[in-house]
Design a protein around this motif. Structure first.
Motif, PDB file in Angstrom:
ATOM      1  N   GLY A 286       0.790  -1.229   0.000  1.00 18.53           N
ATOM      2  CA  GLY A 286       0.000   0.000   0.000  1.00 18.53           C
ATOM      3  C   GLY A 286       0.816   1.270   0.000  1.00 18.53           C
ATOM      4  O   GLY A 286       0.256   2.362  -0.037  1.00 18.53           O
ATOM      5  N   HIS A 287       2.157   1.146   0.020  1.00 17.42           N
ATOM      6  CA  HIS A 287       3.041   2.303   0.000  1.00 17.42           C
ATOM      7  C   HIS A 287       3.917   2.259  -1.258  1.00 17.42           C
ATOM      8  O   HIS A 287       4.161   1.188  -1.809  1.00 17.42           O
ATOM      9  N   PRO A 288       4.425   3.411  -1.704  1.00 18.51           N
ATOM     10  CA  PRO A 288       5.307   3.415  -2.876  1.00 18.51           C
ATOM     11  C   PRO A 288       6.558   2.583  -2.619  1.00 18.51           C
ATOM     12  O   PRO A 288       7.107   2.578  -1.514  1.00 18.51           O
ATOM     13  N   LEU A 289       6.970   1.873  -3.639  1.00 22.35           N
ATOM     14  CA  LEU A 289       8.213   1.109  -3.577  1.00 22.35           C
ATOM     15  C   LEU A 289       9.385   2.082  -3.607  1.00 22.35           C
ATOM     16  O   LEU A 289       9.403   3.027  -4.397  1.00 22.35           O
ATOM     17  N   LYS A 290      10.378   1.854  -2.740  1.00 26.99           N
ATOM     18  CA  LYS A 290      11.558   2.719  -2.708  1.00 26.99           C
ATOM     19  C   LYS A 290      12.775   1.914  -3.156  1.00 26.99           C
ATOM     20  O   LYS A 290      13.031   0.833  -2.625  1.00 26.99           O
ATOM     21  N   VAL A 291      13.508   2.459  -4.117  1.00 33.09           N
ATOM     22  CA  VAL A 291      14.658   1.758  -4.692  1.00 33.09           C
ATOM     23  C   VAL A 291      15.829   2.721  -4.802  1.00 33.09           C
ATOM     24  O   VAL A 291      15.672   3.862  -5.255  1.00 33.09           O
ATOM     25  N   LYS A 292      17.005   2.271  -4.367  1.00 26.69           N
ATOM     26  CA  LYS A 292      18.254   2.959  -4.638  1.00 26.69           C
ATOM     27  C   LYS A 292      19.200   1.961  -5.284  1.00 26.69           C
ATOM     28  O   LYS A 292      19.196   0.777  -4.910  1.00 26.69           O
ATOM     29  N   TYR A 293      20.003   2.405  -6.241  1.00 21.99           N
ATOM     30  CA  TYR A 293      20.844   1.445  -6.951  1.00 21.99           C
ATOM     31  C   TYR A 293      22.080   2.107  -7.531  1.00 21.99           C
ATOM     32  O   TYR A 293      22.147   3.329  -7.681  1.00 21.99           O
TER      33      TYR A 293
END
Length: 272
Positions: free
Chosen positions: A234-241
């Motif tokens: 239910g929350h935005p996916l957070k991605v760092k790469y």
């Protein structure tokens, strides 16, 4: 009477043919039909789905490309090439029909990610997707030990049941990387999760560190990327790469990218 001029040399004809087949051949403001089964149409459709899969932030809603039904290309002066697409989709997990989508993909002349607008008719209703996500979330939360794994899938294409949640989230998270890195001439598939490690948090979010291998098309190169992913249903996916082939810092991948939009429609009548 002056005779007929000599036939153009073969090299000139090849150059002319190459120009006609090139994406850049579209005159400014003019639209041209593309071969729906061609590389350009399929590549743009996959970019749209990479974007959709990331923005959905939902393992239960993951889609992959079925068949491109129609594709046109328009050259936008001072902007880039814009693709107009109609295509079907399949459920990423079981390959079943997952509905159809309308999308536009603008490849900008600058190095910014493609601008995507997409609307889809979903065969799953939102309640079913939420239930699948919650089951996966609870499965991860109730692990007695943090998830740690390597080589997913293995050389036989097998994924251990205990690692399936980590794989599903890797697909969602790497969709952000593949969307951002895609260009009109380069596309990406997730080939393998080389390694994954779960970080235990004190809040409700789930966090993983991944090393993912991306298959670059048409170069056939394998790109290694480190990805840190944070997720809560239910929350935005957070991605760092960051990727081994680039000298870049960590890139944030949360929220809606400016100039892009994604929508999921339940039922018929998706229109632009």
């Amino acid at each position: 009477m002056q005779g007929l001029s000599a036939a153009p040399p073969a090299a000139f004809l090849l150059l002319l043919l190459s120009a006609l087949l090139s994406p850049a051949a579209a005159a400014p403001g003019a639209e041209r039909e593309l071969n729906p089964s061609g590389r350009l149409a399929a590549g743009a459709a996959r970019v749209a789905l990479h974007y959709l899969n990331f923005q959905a932030g939902s393992p239960g809603a993951l889609k992959e490309l079925g068949q491109v039904r129609k594709a046109t290309l328009k050259s936008i002066p001072d902007s880039g090439h814009k693709y107009y697409l109609q295509f079907t989709t399949e459920d990423y997990k079981n390959g079943e029909n997952a509905g159809s989508c309308l999308a536009t993909v603008l490849y900008r002349r600058t190095k910014f990610p493609p601008v995507v607008n997409i609307k889809c008719m979903h065969t799953k209703d939102q309640k079913q997707i939420q239930e699948e996500d919650n089951r996966l979330y609870q499965k991860i939360r109730h692990q007695t030990k943090p998830i740690i794994g390597n080589n997913i899938p293995d050389s036989y294409g097998h994924i251990e049941p205990a690692l399936e949640p980590a794989w599903a989230l890797a697909v969602a998270g790497s969709s952000y990387i593949m969307w951002e890195k895609s260009t009109e001439s380069l596309g990406y598939f997730l080939a393998q999760v080389k390694s994954v490690k779960q970080w235990i948090r004190k809040d409700d979010f789930i966090e993983f560190d991944y090393t993912v291998l991306l298959h670059e098309i048409p170069t056939q190169e394998i790109i290694s990327c480190h990805m840190r992913l944070t997720w809560l249903p239910g929350h935005p996916l957070k991605v760092k790469y960051f990727c081994a082939s680039e000298n870049q810092g960590l890139e944030d991948g949360s929220g809606m990218e400016s100039g892009s939009a994604a929508g999921i429609l339940h039922g018929k009548g998706a229109n632009f």
